[in-house]
Design a protein around this motif. Structure first.
Motif, short mmCIF file in Angstrom:
data_model
loop_
_atom_site.label_atom_id
_atom_site.label_comp_id
_atom_site.label_asym_id
_atom_site.label_seq_id
_atom_site.Cartn_x
_atom_site.Cartn_y
_atom_site.Cartn_z
N GLN A 96 0.85 -1.19 0.00
CA GLN A 96 0.00 0.00 0.00
C GLN A 96 0.88 1.24 0.00
OE1 GLN A 96 -2.37 -0.80 3.51
NE2 GLN A 96 -3.99 -1.71 2.28
N GLY A 97 0.57 2.17 -0.84
CA GLY A 97 1.39 3.37 -0.97
C GLY A 97 0.83 4.32 -2.00
N HIS A 98 0.22 3.77 -3.04
CA HIS A 98 -0.44 4.61 -4.02
C HIS A 98 -1.73 5.18 -3.42
CE1 HIS A 98 2.07 3.99 -7.52
NE2 HIS A 98 2.09 2.69 -7.30
N THR A 99 -2.09 6.37 -3.87
CA THR A 99 -3.30 7.01 -3.36
C THR A 99 -4.45 6.94 -4.36
OG1 THR A 99 -2.56 9.16 -4.23
CG2 THR A 99 -1.97 8.62 -1.96
N GLN A 100 -4.19 6.34 -5.54
CA GLN A 100 -5.23 6.20 -6.55
C GLN A 100 -5.09 4.83 -7.23
OE1 GLN A 100 -7.70 8.35 -7.15
NE2 GLN A 100 -6.97 9.86 -5.68
N ASP A 101 -6.01 4.55 -8.12
CA ASP A 101 -6.04 3.36 -8.96
C ASP A 101 -4.64 3.06 -9.51
OD1 ASP A 101 -6.42 1.64 -11.16
OD2 ASP A 101 -8.28 2.60 -11.77
N VAL A 102 -4.19 1.80 -9.34
CA VAL A 102 -2.88 1.39 -9.87
C VAL A 102 -3.10 0.78 -11.25
CG1 VAL A 102 -0.77 0.11 -9.43
CG2 VAL A 102 -2.14 0.93 -7.51
N LYS A 103 -2.47 1.37 -12.26
CA LYS A 103 -2.74 1.00 -13.65
C LYS A 103 -1.91 -0.20 -14.12
CE LYS A 103 -5.27 2.99 -15.43
NZ LYS A 103 -6.75 2.95 -15.35
N MET A 104 -0.65 -0.32 -13.62
CA MET A 104 0.22 -1.35 -14.18
C MET A 104 1.27 -1.75 -13.16
SD MET A 104 2.64 -1.06 -17.58
CE MET A 104 3.62 -2.44 -18.17
N VAL A 105 1.65 -3.03 -13.17
CA VAL A 105 2.81 -3.52 -12.42
C VAL A 105 3.76 -4.17 -13.42
CG1 VAL A 105 1.84 -3.84 -10.12
CG2 VAL A 105 1.45 -5.60 -11.86
N GLU A 106 5.06 -4.06 -13.15
CA GLU A 106 6.07 -4.64 -14.03
C GLU A 106 7.32 -4.96 -13.22
OE1 GLU A 106 7.48 -5.78 -17.97
OE2 GLU A 106 5.51 -5.34 -17.14
N TRP A 107 7.79 -6.22 -13.32
CA TRP A 107 9.04 -6.61 -12.68
C TRP A 107 10.22 -6.17 -13.53
CZ3 TRP A 107 9.27 -8.61 -7.85
CH2 TRP A 107 8.12 -9.18 -7.32
N HIS A 108 11.32 -5.85 -12.86
CA HIS A 108 12.57 -5.59 -13.57
C HIS A 108 12.96 -6.86 -14.33
CE1 HIS A 108 16.94 -5.05 -14.12
NE2 HIS A 108 16.65 -3.75 -14.15
N PRO A 109 13.56 -6.74 -15.52
CA PRO A 109 13.82 -7.94 -16.34
C PRO A 109 14.84 -8.91 -15.77
CG PRO A 109 14.78 -5.98 -17.34
CD PRO A 109 13.90 -5.50 -16.23
N THR A 110 15.69 -8.50 -14.83
CA THR A 110 16.71 -9.43 -14.31
C THR A 110 16.71 -9.53 -12.78
OG1 THR A 110 18.43 -7.70 -14.23
CG2 THR A 110 18.22 -8.98 -16.28
N MET A 111 16.13 -8.57 -12.08
CA MET A 111 16.17 -8.55 -10.62
C MET A 111 14.76 -8.51 -10.05
SD MET A 111 19.32 -5.90 -9.94
CE MET A 111 18.57 -4.62 -10.95
N ASP A 112 14.63 -8.96 -8.80
CA ASP A 112 13.33 -8.92 -8.15
C ASP A 112 13.07 -7.53 -7.56
OD1 ASP A 112 12.72 -11.49 -8.84
OD2 ASP A 112 13.30 -12.37 -6.91
N ILE A 113 12.84 -6.60 -8.47
CA ILE A 113 12.43 -5.24 -8.13
C ILE A 113 11.14 -4.98 -8.88
CG2 ILE A 113 13.08 -2.80 -8.05
CD1 ILE A 113 15.96 -3.64 -8.49
N LEU A 114 10.12 -4.53 -8.16
CA LEU A 114 8.80 -4.37 -8.75
C LEU A 114 8.48 -2.89 -8.92
CD1 LEU A 114 6.14 -5.74 -9.65
CD2 LEU A 114 5.37 -5.58 -7.27
N PHE A 115 7.87 -2.55 -10.05
CA PHE A 115 7.49 -1.18 -10.37
C PHE A 115 5.98 -1.12 -10.57
CE2 PHE A 115 11.87 -1.60 -11.25
CZ PHE A 115 12.46 -0.34 -11.22
#
Length: 284
Positions: A96-115
């Protein structure tokens, strides 16, 4: 047509993603569920249904190893699911951190970092220092850090994973860069820094961006057009800059909602949109 996947979702299917192995397909729906499909004896079967979001699930993404799945939704949350034996999925954390509708999630292509990107005009970066620890937001790419001033619709990485492109309702695309070698070496998180802004090309909302293996950025927008961009090599400007390589006005009859490069072929990419056609474009 090889298969029709039906009788599982009851509302619009907004997003789908193949697992890295190609064995499983995840579909995210406005019915608040994410379905997991597997090809069993030539037929696709729903082998798991992920529930928990309060309402519409907007996007789904697998990490590079296929061990984690991320979903996001209108309820302003991002969920991380661990893939368990027997096609079981366990939610390991709700972010939880966004204050509005979350449109998209995407993992980094080589590391476990989420955007994740949202109606709140921001991109959030989620990271866990410990493989068994909690995930937390380690950086927000917002307007105060040269970010977007309106809804962020989509993001994509270059092949190396050290650059990120984002697009927005503010009619711009932004390029970001990070020291991934530092992160890959285990030396902690390295922040993403704004490199440049591409503006003045689309005159309506930019819905989608995608980066090819060769370094070409494709964009699709509500102006029914597709654009291709490459990094400028003329050396006339300080820092990074990108130039328009090709434009296709009226690429479709309505909004271009998504663009996607073909991973195994040089230059062609797929695009799909609201006029219900899929087209294959290429350039030499």
């Amino acid at each position: 047509m090889q298969a029709v996947l039906e009788e599982t979702h009851t509302r619009t299917v907004r997003s789908c993603a193949w697992s890295p192995s190609g064995r499983l397909l995840a579909t995210a729906s406005f019915d608040a569920t994410t379905a997991i499909w597997e090809n069993v004896g030539g037929d696709f079967e729903c082998v798991s249904t992920l529930e928990g979001h309060e309402n519409e699930v907007k996007s789904v993404s697998w990490n590079a190893s296929g061990s984690l799945l991320a979903t996001c939704g209108r309820d302003k949350t991002v969920w991380i699911w661990e893939v368990m034996p027997g096609n079981e999925f366990e939610c390991i954390q709700v972010l939880q951190g966004h204050t509005q509708d979350v449109k998209m999630v995407e993992w980094h292509p080589t590391m476990d970092i989420l955007f994740s990107c949202s109606y709140d005009n921001a991109v959030k970066v989620w990271w866990s220092d410990d493989a068994d620890g909690d995930w937390s937001c380690v950086q927000t790419l917002g307007e105060s850090s040269n970010g977007h001033s309106s809804t962020v619709w989509s993001l994509a990485f270059n092949a190396k994973g050290d650059k990120l492109v984002t697009c927005s309702d503010d009619l711009t695309m932004k390029i970001w860069e990070a020291d991934i070698i530092r992160m890959q070496s285990g030396d902690g998180y390295a922040p993403w820094n704004h490199l440049c802004t591409l503006s003045g090309y689309h005159d309506r909302t930019i819905f989608s961006v995608h980066w090819s293996r060769e370094g070409i950025i494709a964009s699709g927008a509500a102006d029914d057009a597709v654009r291709l961009f490459v990094e400028s090599k003329d050396g006339s400007m300080n820092g990074s800059s990108y130039q328009l390589l090709l434009k296709k006005e009226k690429a479709h009859d309505m909004d271009v909602n998504s663009v996607q490069w073909c991973p195994g072929v040089r230059f062609p990419f797929l695009e799909f949109n609201e006029d219900y056609y899929m087209r294959l474009h290429s350039h030499a």
